[in-house]
Motif scaffolding. Structure first.
Motif, short mmCIF file in Angstrom:
data_model
loop_
_atom_site.label_atom_id
_atom_site.label_comp_id
_atom_site.label_asym_id
_atom_site.label_seq_id
_atom_site.Cartn_x
_atom_site.Cartn_y
_atom_site.Cartn_z
N THR A 255 -33.07 48.79 143.21
CA THR A 255 -34.03 47.76 143.64
C THR A 255 -35.45 48.08 143.18
OG1 THR A 255 -34.54 48.89 145.69
CG2 THR A 255 -32.70 47.35 145.74
N LEU A 256 -35.59 48.96 142.18
CA LEU A 256 -36.94 49.40 141.81
C LEU A 256 -37.88 48.23 141.55
CD1 LEU A 256 -38.55 52.04 141.29
CD2 LEU A 256 -38.12 51.67 138.86
N GLU A 257 -37.39 47.20 140.84
CA GLU A 257 -38.29 46.10 140.52
C GLU A 257 -38.68 45.28 141.75
OE1 GLU A 257 -35.05 44.20 138.00
OE2 GLU A 257 -36.06 42.42 138.77
N SER A 284 -33.54 64.23 140.79
CA SER A 284 -33.98 63.28 139.77
C SER A 284 -34.31 61.91 140.39
CB SER A 284 -32.89 63.16 138.70
OG SER A 284 -33.15 62.07 137.87
N VAL A 285 -33.41 61.43 141.23
CA VAL A 285 -33.62 60.11 141.82
C VAL A 285 -34.82 60.14 142.78
CG1 VAL A 285 -32.57 58.33 143.28
CG2 VAL A 285 -31.22 59.45 141.51
N THR A 286 -34.91 61.19 143.56
CA THR A 286 -36.04 61.30 144.50
C THR A 286 -37.36 61.35 143.74
OG1 THR A 286 -34.65 62.52 146.07
CG2 THR A 286 -37.05 62.69 146.37
N ARG A 287 -37.42 62.15 142.69
CA ARG A 287 -38.67 62.30 141.91
C ARG A 287 -39.10 60.95 141.34
NH1 ARG A 287 -36.89 65.58 138.17
NH2 ARG A 287 -36.70 67.33 139.59
N THR A 288 -38.12 60.21 140.82
CA THR A 288 -38.42 58.91 140.22
C THR A 288 -39.00 57.95 141.26
OG1 THR A 288 -36.63 59.27 138.66
CG2 THR A 288 -37.43 57.02 138.89
N TRP A 289 -38.34 57.86 142.38
CA TRP A 289 -38.81 56.93 143.43
C TRP A 289 -40.14 57.40 144.03
CZ3 TRP A 289 -37.33 52.15 144.92
CH2 TRP A 289 -36.16 51.65 144.33
N GLY A 308 -39.20 54.29 131.77
CA GLY A 308 -38.75 55.67 131.99
C GLY A 308 -38.10 55.84 133.35
N TRP A 309 -38.66 55.18 134.34
CA TRP A 309 -38.05 55.26 135.68
C TRP A 309 -36.67 54.61 135.66
CZ3 TRP A 309 -42.89 52.75 138.43
CH2 TRP A 309 -43.94 53.68 138.44
N ALA A 314 -30.79 54.75 135.74
CA ALA A 314 -29.54 54.25 135.16
C ALA A 314 -28.59 55.41 134.82
CB ALA A 314 -29.82 53.41 133.92
N ARG A 315 -29.18 56.55 134.43
CA ARG A 315 -28.34 57.71 134.10
C ARG A 315 -27.48 58.14 135.28
NH1 ARG A 315 -32.59 59.42 130.97
NH2 ARG A 315 -33.57 60.67 132.57
N HIS A 316 -27.95 57.85 136.50
CA HIS A 316 -27.21 58.28 137.68
C HIS A 316 -26.37 57.17 138.29
CE1 HIS A 316 -29.19 62.14 137.70
NE2 HIS A 316 -30.34 61.53 137.52
N ALA A 317 -26.34 56.04 137.61
CA ALA A 317 -25.62 54.89 138.19
C ALA A 317 -24.15 54.95 137.85
CB ALA A 317 -26.23 53.59 137.67
N GLU A 318 -23.34 54.40 138.71
CA GLU A 318 -21.90 54.27 138.46
C GLU A 318 -21.68 53.43 137.23
OE1 GLU A 318 -18.68 53.25 141.44
OE2 GLU A 318 -20.45 53.29 142.70
#
Lengths: 332, 292
Positions: A255-257, A284-289, A308-309, A314-318
């Motif tokens: 939901t980043l956008e 990684s996900v925590t740092r990005t958010w 970049g975010w 996306a790298r961690h997405a199913e």
């Protein structure tokens, strides 16, 4: 908005805190939480260490006690509430009324968050939990559109937490028995979904693979085709003569956008899913958010989701796919 | 032991629905649950139609309970729920916490529906304080869990509400914001064309090796098997089950009602007319032995 991150074990908890989580949520090593997976979760001593680590760095620890005890096991959930209070957890995340009621009576000063598993999707439902059990916050099921979340923020009696990123349950949380229909083990009662002990992979001579859950064929894959974990909802089935992902294709919620809309709506906290994932995912996900939230706080008008975010997430997405899921009307 | 006709889970054309309940008025069922529990867009019958049906069925001596939607999201759905509770007169089947709250505030007695997530005696006692009079356990709860719950309730000096179990029909397994029927037909949920109406028993879903597995019913997913607890009647009696719930199916409902009516008056358990409900015996809901 607070950033609430998953901690499946002590290294993940530390990674989340180091990467900027405002709070982490964790579970005990039993069926009192909805990620009762082998090798995951916290013993008493680890939880004590985790709480000390988080508190020393200004972060909070919430204990997820969000499964549904039957009568014979209710005492175990009550003991877990006592433990959360005794160890100094900052809140318990609870789905079930009897556990909420016990927590409210035995430890009134320990804040109670309504778990996503509590299936409360409306203001009256939230008012029920607030008036009856004094919940201080509620986590919304992943079924509402962004417009519905915005409206609910206005009418809810308590601050709301919403899922921001991670694996996506497509069914209303707390109201899905697909796993137990096939295996007998369910998220509500056992804290598991499509448990690994029931999964059987079959390699065929032509290089194809089949995956079964308790003998029921969930999917079949071509030799080079990526294969995800066989939860019932993400299998391919035949409906009306066509074979496809009839319920949901493997993808993660992102939901980043929507971050500015969620912030403007008054959402109190963003939740990252993934206690079953490792410390690297959590970091990684925590740092990005964290970065996205900090940038938004500093300059809300200029905020845009950075490529970049998005690629980091996306790298961690199913299946490396992300979706706005139910927040977006088209998904429904 | 009473018989109930559970809420119609499928979407049938108006005339078919009205004809079904006109017939049901003559069936030996004691309780009829009326109303839409799955999708608020299904409006072949308006609220006043359901109310009129309720009056007719009550005239025939049935207890009529108005059932609420299992998943409430939109303001319009909340408004409809408010009107349902305000309609007054009878009980409500509360299928989510929104309905529980509205019944509690207005002092309306309610039946705790199977999607309410009551798993223990304490939760049940709390809901009884709010006006719960009858309880339909969720599909996962079988004989052993109910026996323990009842024992714990009685040991604590409490009394059980009326206990109703799903004795016949496809089990409601899951609800989503997504409409799976619309997805299968490749149309948007908001422009679905009400296509559920073409599938009076849901849309069959099979595994890739052709084994019938689930039924898609709009935003609801059901098990494929029409379950039958008839052969377990002695155990149900021993547990103090007060009501057997029969879910309407498109075909053969009069025969199913007659079967259970005969069975409830007989000391011998009836022959099986549907699938064994594995949940009742503490296992997976479906038969998995023949799965592969």
């Amino acid at each position: 908005m607070q950033l609430v991150c998953p901690a499946g074990n002590l290294p993940a908890l530390q990674a989340a805190v180091d990467a900027g989580a405002d709070a982490v949520y964790a579970g005990l090593r039993d069926q009192t939480n909805a990620r009762a997976f082998p090798g995951l979760n916290f013993g008493d001593e680890e939880l004590r260490q985790g709480i000390a680590y988080a508190h020393a760095r200004g972060a909070r620890v919430y204990l997820a006690l969000n499964t549904y005890p039957d009568s014979a096991r209710l005492a175990q959930w009550q003991a877990a509430v006592d433990k959360a209070a005794g160890l100094g957890c900052d809140a318990v995340i609870v789905a079930e009324m009897a556990v909420l009621d016990y927590a409210a009576r035995a430890h009134p000063a320990l804040p109670r968050h309504l778990s996503v598993q509590g299936s409360a999707t409306t203001a009256p439902a939230l008012r029920y939990m607030h008036e009856r059990f004094g919940i201080a916050r509620a986590v919304l099921p992943r079924v509402l559109s962004i417009q519905q979340v915005e409206r609910l923020c206005e009418s809810a009696p308590v601050p709301l937490e919403v899922f921001a990123f991670g694996s996506l349950c497509i069914m209303v949380e707390g109201r899905c028995q697909l796993s137990s229909y096939v295996t007998g083990a369910s998220p509500n009662r056992h804290g598991v979904c499509s448990p690994a002990g029931f999964v059987r992979w079959e390699e065929h001579a032509d290089g194809r693979r089949s995956v079964r859950l308790n003998r029921v064929l969930i999917d079949r894959f071509e030799p080079a085709e990526p294969a995800g974990y066989p939860t019932v909802c993400k299998g391919r089935y035949a409906v009306g003569g066509e074979t496809f992902h009839a319920l949901e294709e493997p993808a993660s919620l992102n939901t980043l956008e929507l971050l500015p809309r969620l912030a403007r709506a008054g959402v109190a906290a963003l939740k990252i899913e993934g206690r079953q994932r490792g410390a690297a995912y959590v970091a990684s996900v925590t740092r990005t958010w964290r970065e996205a939230l900090d940038r938004y706080r500093a300059a809300p008008a200029q905020w845009r989701p950075r490529p970049g975010w998005q690629s980091a997430l996306a790298r961690h997405a199913e299946g490396r796919q992300t979706t706005l899921g139910p927040y977006h009307r088209r998904w429904h | 032991m009473k018989l109930s006709l559970g809420p119609l889970q499928y979407f049938w054309p108006r005339e078919r629905t009205l004809a079904f309940y006109r017939e049901a008025a003559r069936w030996p069922v004691d309780i009829v649950y009326l109303g839409e529990t799955v999708c608020s867009k299904r409006r072949e019958l308006a609220a006043r139609d359901w109310t009129a049906l309720a009056a007719e069925l009550a005239e025939s001596g049935k207890q009529v309970v108005l059932s609420s939607l299992a998943l409430v999201e939109a303001e319009s759905e909340l408004g409809a729920l408010g009107r349902l509770v305000e309609a007054g007169g009878g009980w409500i089947e509360a299928n989510d916490l929104s309905a529980v709250q509205l019944c509690r505030l207005r002092g309306v007695p309610f039946v705790g529906g199977p999607s309410l997530n009551v798993y223990n005696h304490r939760a049940l006692a709390l809901l009884m304080e709010d006006g719960l009079r009858r309880w339909v356990p969720g599909v996962e709860q079988g004989e052993a869990l109910l026996r323990e719950l009842r024992a714990a309730m009685l040991a604590g000096g409490g009394a059980m509400p009326e206990l109703e179990v799903i004795a016949f029909g496809r089990l409601p397994l899951a609800y989503s914001a997504r409409c799976f029927t619309a997805r299968a037909l490749d149309v948007a949920k908001d422009q679905c064309g009400f296509r559920c109406i073409d599938h009076p028993d849901g849309l069959p879903l099979a595994t890739r090796e052709g084994r019938p597995f689930l039924r898609i019913n709009g935003v609801q997913v059901q098990g494929e098997e029409v379950t039958d607890l008839g052969p377990e009647l002695p155990a149900l009696r021993a547990l103090g089950v007060d009501v057997l719930r029969l879910y309407p199916q498109a075909e053969g409902m009069a025969e199913a009602v007659a079967h259970f009516h005969l069975a409830r008056r007989s000391p011998q358990p009836p022959p099986r007319i549907g699938a064994r409900n594995g949940y009742w015996h503490g296992g997976p809901g479906m038969r998995v032995d023949a799965a592969s």
